[in-house]
Enzyme design. Structure first.
Site, PDB file in Angstrom:
ATOM      1  N   CYS A  94      43.948  30.444  33.282  1.00  0.00           N
ATOM      2  CA  CYS A  94      45.170  29.924  33.507  1.00  0.00           C
ATOM      3  C   CYS A  94      46.139  30.124  32.084  1.00  0.00           C
ATOM      4  O   CYS A  94      46.522  31.422  31.992  1.00  0.00           O
ATOM      5  CB  CYS A  94      45.217  28.526  33.672  1.00  0.00           C
ATOM      6  SG  CYS A  94      46.706  27.710  34.566  1.00  0.00           S
ATOM      7  N   HIS A 172      42.007  28.170  38.501  1.00  0.00           N
ATOM      8  CA  HIS A 172      40.876  27.518  37.950  1.00  0.00           C
ATOM      9  C   HIS A 172      39.588  27.384  38.788  1.00  0.00           C
ATOM     10  O   HIS A 172      39.459  26.501  39.159  1.00  0.00           O
ATOM     11  CB  HIS A 172      41.427  26.119  37.718  1.00  0.00           C
ATOM     12  CG  HIS A 172      42.574  26.096  36.672  1.00  0.00           C
ATOM     13  ND1 HIS A 172      42.458  25.788  35.327  1.00  0.00           N
ATOM     14  CD2 HIS A 172      43.901  25.996  36.797  1.00  0.00           C
ATOM     15  CE1 HIS A 172      43.454  25.633  34.631  1.00  0.00           C
ATOM     16  NE2 HIS A 172      44.376  25.505  35.480  1.00  0.00           N
ATOM     17  N   GLU A 174      36.834  26.662  37.516  1.00  0.00           N
ATOM     18  CA  GLU A 174      36.199  25.467  36.711  1.00  0.00           C
ATOM     19  C   GLU A 174      36.712  24.076  37.328  1.00  0.00           C
ATOM     20  O   GLU A 174      36.069  23.077  37.016  1.00  0.00           O
ATOM     21  CB  GLU A 174      36.474  25.569  35.234  1.00  0.00           C
ATOM     22  CG  GLU A 174      37.909  24.937  34.557  1.00  0.00           C
ATOM     23  CD  GLU A 174      39.034  25.993  34.703  1.00  0.00           C
ATOM     24  OE1 GLU A 174      40.126  25.627  34.046  1.00  0.00           O
ATOM     25  OE2 GLU A 174      38.804  26.865  35.364  1.00  0.00           O
TER      26      GLU A 174
END
Length: 226
Positions: A94, A172, A174
């Site tokens: 990002c 993302h 994560e």
């Protein structure tokens, strides 16, 4: 393998006690791959001594814009170029994806189409990959060595490889659904309500977080790009 996490922002205060800060999300994502981690909070002007302080590097997301006037961005860009020149593997997610492009000669700006939030699907070298996203800024002009790996109608440069030196992703991997749900609750005031509703409706659907974890780990260990 020792991975240096360059943390460029912090998770919302309300989420950190239960879900952790951004560095914690990446340690969880990449757990089981044999890595050890050290985090430098560059957003708070905490920097490593140089590119040799770790064997691989990862730059996190942030609520800041890469093009904004924050004191940590110029030294971060210098460090990015030093890591790149040293040939140490570098991953950006990002904001990390954006600031690496900017540091290497690309351009980042707010996307004219507005926000991209929640589960998105990408054409990734011919395969369909679903990942959670949360951004308004995008890489709009590529550095010379950049090669686009993934895109969709809302993000032309969704994943980029720079030879075998850097590997960056706009989305993302994560972010699990619990984190997206937390962002909906605590960091969505500027997002149009229809996009928030769609992100909420997509909670619980499958995504490729584990696939990206394996690809990121493979790149850090072997420089292989997938």
């Amino acid at each position: 393998m020792h991975i240096g996490i360059l943390q460029t922002g912090h998770a919302p205060d309300a989420l950190r006690p239960t879900l952790g800060d951004y560095s914690d999300l990446f340690e969880r994502l990449l757990g089981g791959h044999g890595f050890t981690f050290t985090t430098w909070n560059v957003v708070d002007m905490e920097f490593p001594d140089g590119p040799d302080a770790a064997e691989g590097w990862l730059i996190t997301g942030s609520r800041h814009g890469a093009y904004e006037d924050h004191p940590f961005i110029p030294p971060l860009e210098e460090l990015i170029r030093a890591i790149y020149d040293a040939g140490t593997p570098l991953v950006g997610i990002c904001f990390g994806h954006q600031v690496i492009a900017q540091a290497l000669g690309g351009k980042v700006e707010k996307f004219g189409g507005g926000w991209v939030v929640g589960r998105q699907t990408y054409n990734w070298s011919g395969d369909e990959i679903a990942l959670n996203a949360w951004h308004q800024d995008q890489v709009v002009s590529l550095p010379d060595e950049a090669r686009v790996l993934a895109s969709n109608g809302g993000c032309a440069n969704a994943a980029i490889a720079y030879g075998n030196k850097a590997y960056t992703v706009q989305a993302h991997p994560e972010f699990r659904d619990d984190f997206i749900e937390g962002l909906i609750e605590h960091r969505s005031d500027a997002v149009p309500p229809d996009l928030v509703d769609k992100a909420r409706q997509n909670l619980g659907r499958d995504n490729a977080n584990a696939v990206l974890a394996d690809r990121i780990a493979a790149f850090l260990k072997t420089r292989e790009v997938a």
